[in-house]
Scaffold this motif. Sequence first.
Motif, PDB file in Angstrom:
ATOM      1  N   LYS A  95       0.811  -1.222   0.000  1.00  0.00           N
ATOM      2  CA  LYS A  95       0.000   0.000   0.000  1.00  0.00           C
ATOM      3  C   LYS A  95       0.849   1.279   0.000  1.00  0.00           C
ATOM      4  CE  LYS A  95      -3.841  -2.251  -0.123  1.00  0.00           C
ATOM      5  NZ  LYS A  95      -4.826  -2.264   0.951  1.00  0.00           N
ATOM      6  N   SER A  96       2.159   1.128   0.274  1.00  0.00           N
ATOM      7  CA  SER A  96       3.014   2.318   0.234  1.00  0.00           C
ATOM      8  C   SER A  96       3.377   2.701  -1.203  1.00  0.00           C
ATOM      9  CB  SER A  96       4.296   2.074   1.033  1.00  0.00           C
ATOM     10  OG  SER A  96       5.164   1.167   0.363  1.00  0.00           O
ATOM     11  N   ILE A  97       3.136   1.795  -2.153  1.00  0.00           N
ATOM     12  CA  ILE A  97       3.415   2.084  -3.556  1.00  0.00           C
ATOM     13  C   ILE A  97       2.188   2.719  -4.184  1.00  0.00           C
ATOM     14  CG2 ILE A  97       3.932   1.060  -5.815  1.00  0.00           C
ATOM     15  CD1 ILE A  97       6.336   1.118  -3.967  1.00  0.00           C
ATOM     16  N   LYS A  98       2.324   4.008  -4.517  1.00  0.00           N
ATOM     17  CA  LYS A  98       1.249   4.776  -5.149  1.00  0.00           C
ATOM     18  C   LYS A  98       1.856   5.498  -6.350  1.00  0.00           C
ATOM     19  CE  LYS A  98      -0.731   5.608  -0.560  1.00  0.00           C
ATOM     20  NZ  LYS A  98      -1.094   6.656   0.422  1.00  0.00           N
ATOM     21  N   ILE A  99       1.310   5.255  -7.517  1.00  0.00           N
ATOM     22  CA  ILE A  99       1.942   5.688  -8.761  1.00  0.00           C
ATOM     23  C   ILE A  99       1.249   6.906  -9.356  1.00  0.00           C
ATOM     24  CG2 ILE A  99       2.552   4.983 -11.114  1.00  0.00           C
ATOM     25  CD1 ILE A  99       2.457   2.050 -10.094  1.00  0.00           C
ATOM     26  N   PHE A 100       2.075   7.856  -9.806  1.00  0.00           N
ATOM     27  CA  PHE A 100       1.601   8.988 -10.608  1.00  0.00           C
ATOM     28  C   PHE A 100       2.074   8.754 -12.037  1.00  0.00           C
ATOM     29  CE2 PHE A 100       1.264  13.072 -12.534  1.00  0.00           C
ATOM     30  CZ  PHE A 100       0.365  13.831 -11.793  1.00  0.00           C
ATOM     31  N   LEU A 101       1.136   8.732 -12.984  1.00  0.00           N
ATOM     32  CA  LEU A 101       1.470   8.568 -14.401  1.00  0.00           C
ATOM     33  C   LEU A 101       1.521   9.933 -15.080  1.00  0.00           C
ATOM     34  CD1 LEU A 101      -0.643   5.579 -15.855  1.00  0.00           C
ATOM     35  CD2 LEU A 101       1.791   5.631 -15.318  1.00  0.00           C
ATOM     36  N   GLY A 121      -6.188  -4.632  -8.840  1.00  0.00           N
ATOM     37  CA  GLY A 121      -7.223  -4.837  -7.832  1.00  0.00           C
ATOM     38  C   GLY A 121      -7.267  -3.769  -6.766  1.00  0.00           C
ATOM     39  N   ARG A 122      -6.546  -2.694  -6.973  1.00  0.00           N
ATOM     40  CA  ARG A 122      -6.619  -1.530  -6.081  1.00  0.00           C
ATOM     41  C   ARG A 122      -6.180  -0.298  -6.859  1.00  0.00           C
ATOM     42  NH1 ARG A 122      -1.802   0.632  -3.686  1.00  0.00           N
ATOM     43  NH2 ARG A 122       0.048  -0.663  -4.033  1.00  0.00           N
ATOM     44  N   ASP A 123      -6.388   0.878  -6.277  1.00  0.00           N
ATOM     45  CA  ASP A 123      -6.011   2.122  -6.955  1.00  0.00           C
ATOM     46  C   ASP A 123      -4.525   2.391  -6.756  1.00  0.00           C
ATOM     47  OD1 ASP A 123      -8.579   2.425  -7.828  1.00  0.00           O
ATOM     48  OD2 ASP A 123      -9.147   3.829  -6.248  1.00  0.00           O
ATOM     49  N   ILE A 124      -3.695   1.563  -7.401  1.00  0.00           N
ATOM     50  CA  ILE A 124      -2.246   1.747  -7.277  1.00  0.00           C
ATOM     51  C   ILE A 124      -1.795   2.991  -8.043  1.00  0.00           C
ATOM     52  CG2 ILE A 124      -1.639   0.246  -9.246  1.00  0.00           C
ATOM     53  CD1 ILE A 124       0.755  -0.755  -7.544  1.00  0.00           C
ATOM     54  N   VAL A 125      -2.469   3.300  -9.163  1.00  0.00           N
ATOM     55  CA  VAL A 125      -2.224   4.562  -9.874  1.00  0.00           C
ATOM     56  C   VAL A 125      -3.179   5.588  -9.293  1.00  0.00           C
ATOM     57  CG1 VAL A 125      -2.224   5.761 -12.088  1.00  0.00           C
ATOM     58  CG2 VAL A 125      -1.491   3.369 -11.980  1.00  0.00           C
ATOM     59  N   VAL A 126      -2.632   6.498  -8.505  1.00  0.00           N
ATOM     60  CA  VAL A 126      -3.491   7.417  -7.747  1.00  0.00           C
ATOM     61  C   VAL A 126      -3.824   8.685  -8.512  1.00  0.00           C
ATOM     62  CG1 VAL A 126      -2.755   6.550  -5.489  1.00  0.00           C
ATOM     63  CG2 VAL A 126      -1.466   8.421  -6.571  1.00  0.00           C
ATOM     64  N   ALA A 127      -3.017   9.012  -9.529  1.00  0.00           N
ATOM     65  CA  ALA A 127      -3.272  10.241 -10.273  1.00  0.00           C
ATOM     66  C   ALA A 127      -2.519  10.194 -11.603  1.00  0.00           C
ATOM     67  CB  ALA A 127      -2.831  11.469  -9.472  1.00  0.00           C
ATOM     68  N   THR A 128      -2.982  11.025 -12.545  1.00  0.00           N
ATOM     69  CA  THR A 128      -2.359  11.102 -13.863  1.00  0.00           C
ATOM     70  C   THR A 128      -2.332  12.550 -14.333  1.00  0.00           C
ATOM     71  OG1 THR A 128      -4.405  10.924 -15.153  1.00  0.00           O
ATOM     72  CG2 THR A 128      -3.387   8.848 -14.454  1.00  0.00           C
TER      73      THR A 128
END
Length: 258
Positions: A95-101, A121-128
């Motif tokens: 859960k500490s891995i959160k990706i911005f594309l 299966g989760r919102d790993i990409v949090v923003a773009t």
Amino acid sequence: MRQVKVLNVAINNITMAELLENLQDSGVVFTPNVNHIMQLQKNQDFYHVYKQADYVVCDSKILMYVARFLNIRVKEKISGSDLFPAFYNRYKHDKSIKIFLLGSETKVVNTAQQKINAKVGRDIVVATHSPSFGFENSEKECQEIVNLINSSEATVLAIGVGAPKQEMWIAKYRKQLKKIRIFLAIGATINFEAENCKRSPKWMSEVGLEWLYRLLSEPKRLWKRYLFDAIPFLFLIMQQKLQLYKNPFHELGKGENN
């Protein structure tokens, strides 16, 4: 970590599994191909930015063949388009891995976000964000992007805006991105993730013909790059083979000639 030298590029001789394990803490990853290496013969700023990366990994099967010709063994090809899905699958439960594309068109990058999150299966990409054409020349826009990333809670920046733009942007702004600990320069990968364009069949990638597939898919955009890179690249490789190659940006006093 062992490195191998192809012209003036020091490539980390590492497997995908080793790289993914090492990225658990932090790191800046660049993935050189033939085009990158040719740009690194001409663009001194790009060259110095490349030297700041924590991991420089072999993006191209062609580079593996060339290394073999130079009696150098490269363990594995790690292209950005292979690395990124391997990365988000490896850390899908962290859960500490959160990706911005960052990159591509708005519709494409948003589609990539939706597809990746559905697979994981989760919102790993949090923003773009889709930057404007030439955004790198606007300090105002770049600062707006920095603010977007900082307010997103992302810990990983995956940027795909082409080389040398993406690598140089990382180098310039990484210290302002206080929460980002992993930086991935991933080129056209966002388009692949959105299924906006297709990757070559696996067999073509494995034998070193992915470049041909891309050329046939986008001939108008890519023919000059491949034509004008290939012949000079082979000439320089032959120079290295004969121990005649000299790094055009060698650091005076440090004896860095190749």
